[in-house]
Design a protein around this motif. Structure first.
Motif, PDB file in Angstrom:
ATOM      1  N   GLU A 184      -4.440   7.867   5.709  1.00 18.40           N
ATOM      2  CA  GLU A 184      -4.787   7.032   4.561  1.00 18.40           C
ATOM      3  C   GLU A 184      -5.028   5.583   5.013  1.00 18.40           C
TER       4      GLU A 184
ATOM      5  N   HIS B 203       1.192   4.259  -2.988  1.00 11.45           N
ATOM      6  CA  HIS B 203       1.005   5.705  -2.838  1.00 11.45           C
ATOM      7  C   HIS B 203       2.282   6.479  -3.127  1.00 11.45           C
TER       8      HIS B 203
ATOM      9  N   HIS C 253      -8.510   2.808   5.362  1.00  9.30           N
ATOM     10  CA  HIS C 253      -8.579   1.425   4.894  1.00  9.30           C
ATOM     11  C   HIS C 253      -8.704   0.450   6.057  1.00  9.30           C
TER      12      HIS C 253
ATOM     13  N   HIS D  58       0.833  -1.216   0.000  1.00  9.00           N
ATOM     14  CA  HIS D  58       0.000   0.000   0.000  1.00  9.00           C
ATOM     15  C   HIS D  58       0.868   1.268   0.000  1.00  9.00           C
TER      16      HIS D  58
HETATM   17 ZN   LIG Z   1      -4.671   3.935  -0.182  1.00  8.35          ZN
END
Ligand SMILES: [Zn+2]
Length: 101
Positions: A35, A21, A39, A17
């Motif tokens: 962020e 990004h 999630h 992840h």
């Molecule tokens: Zn993300």
């Protein structure tokens, strides 16, 4: 026990992840915490920063200081090696998720 096992699994997901990004645009630590929260990962700076540090040590991320509103912030972006790893990890993750979804 159960939590420890999951934590180990998630560590891999979180690193993918993060690379994802970092490839899109440079980010700073507090942004990534938010962020990840969206999630469903509740991560403290004390957990995230060592991950970012170790990913930088492995040359997956590069750090850059930027001054934002008078404060120095460390921004992370992806390296060439990070991109190579991300490409492979993405294929593997996709293959797996197709199967287990
Ligand atoms: Zn993300």
């Amino acid at each position: 026990m159960q939590e420890q096992i999951l934590r180990k699994f998630f560590l891999g997901f979180i690193q993918i992840h993060i690379l994802h990004h970092a490839k899109e645009e440079p980010f700073y630590g507090a942004w990534m915490i938010e962020e990840l929260k969206e999630h469903g990962y509740d991560m403290s700076p004390g957990t995230l920063y060592p991950i970012l540090h170790s990913m930088s040590e492995k040359n997956l991320l590069k750090k850059e200081n930027r001054t934002v509103q008078g404060k120095i912030r460390k921004y992370y972006s992806i390296t060439e090696l990070g991109e190579t790893i991300l490409t492979e990890a993405r294929q593997k993750a996709y293959e797996l998720f197709k199967e287990i979804k």
